[in-house]
Design a protein around this motif. Structure first.
Motif, PDB file in Angstrom:
ATOM      1  N   GLU A  71      -1.876   2.441   7.844  1.00  0.00           N
ATOM      2  CA  GLU A  71      -1.753   3.145   6.560  1.00  0.00           C
ATOM      3  C   GLU A  71      -1.208   2.206   5.478  1.00  0.00           C
ATOM      4  N   LEU A  90      -3.289   1.483   2.097  1.00  0.00           N
ATOM      5  CA  LEU A  90      -2.723   1.695   0.760  1.00  0.00           C
ATOM      6  C   LEU A  90      -2.814   0.419  -0.084  1.00  0.00           C
ATOM      7  N   HIS A 105      -2.761   0.638  -4.003  1.00  0.00           N
ATOM      8  CA  HIS A 105      -1.498   1.384  -4.092  1.00  0.00           C
ATOM      9  C   HIS A 105      -0.370   0.544  -3.495  1.00  0.00           C
ATOM     10  N   GLN A 147       3.285   2.054  -3.138  1.00  0.00           N
ATOM     11  CA  GLN A 147       3.369   2.992  -2.018  1.00  0.00           C
ATOM     12  C   GLN A 147       3.340   2.239  -0.686  1.00  0.00           C
TER      13      GLN A 147
END
Length: 173
Positions: A141, A145, A150, A153
C-alpha cells in the motif's frame, strides 16, 4: 489416539516439538498436550527419532499456529515429501519431511524457524503467516500510494509500518 490430537482442546497447554530420524533422513514437527508430551516423545524415540527441540505454550492454539507456519514455510521451499504412513506406526506422518537438505536447509534452520515463529505468535497473539501477510500488504500500500502521487500519505503509512518491520527483523536475529 496415537498422536494425542487435541484440536477440540486447543485452549489447553501444549508443547511443540521438532524431532529427527537420521536413518530416514527425516524431520518431524508436532504438537501434543503437555500432559501427553513425555509419552509422545518416548513413542517416537522407540521408532528411532531423537528430540531436537521442545517449546511450551500456555494455549495449544499457539503451538498449532507455529506448527502450521513451519510446515507452510518448508513446503514453500520445496520440501514437500514426507514419510509414508507405514514408516510412522506411532502416527504423525503428514508432519514429517524427508530430505530437508535438498532445499539447502538443515536441522538448525528448522529449529531456528520454529523458535522465531513461536516468539512472533506469542508476542502478537496471531498466526505468523497473518503477521507477515499484513506487513507485506501494508508495504504494498505504501508503494501504491507513492506511485499514485500520494507521497505524504505514503510517508505517514510508512512511519507506522517501518517500526513493526524493524521489530520483526530484530526477532529474526
Amino acid at each position: 489416539m496415537a498422536g494425542g490430537n487435541f484440536h477440540d482442546r486447543a485452549d489447553e497447554p501444549a508443547t511443540l516439538y521438532v524431532i529427527q530420524n537420521q536413518a530416514r533422513q527425516a524431520l518431524k514437527i508436532g504438537v501434543a498436550h503437555q500432559d501427553r508430551i513425555v509419552g509422545r516423545l518416548r513413542e517416537h524415540d522407540r521408532h528411532g527419532w531423537t528430540t531436537e527441540l521442545t517449546l511450551e505454550f500456555k494455549e495449544g492454539v499457539q503451538a498449532l499456529q507455529v506448527e502450521r507456519a513451519v510446515i507452510a514455510f518448508l513446503r514453500s521451499c520445496g520440501v514437500a515429501s514426507h514419510l509414508p504412513q507405514c514408516d510412522m506406526p506411532q502416527g504423525g506422518y503428514t508432519e514429517t519431511f524427508a530430505h530437508v537438505g535438498l532445499a539447502k536447509l538443515d536441522l538448525k534452520d528448522v529449529t531456528s524457524l520454529a523458535e522465531l515463529a513461536a516468539r512472533l505468535v506469542q508476542r502478537s497473539n496471531c498466526p505468523v503467516h497473518a503477521h507477515v501477510l499484513h506487513l507485506a500488504e501494508a508495504a504494498d500500500e505504501v508503494f501504491r500510494l507513492a506511485k499514485d502521487g500520494h507521497k505524504e500519505q505514503a510517508r505517514k503509512l510508512w512511519a507506522l509500518v517501518q517500526p513493526v518491520m524493524e521489530e520483526t527483523i530484530r526477532a529474526l536475529e
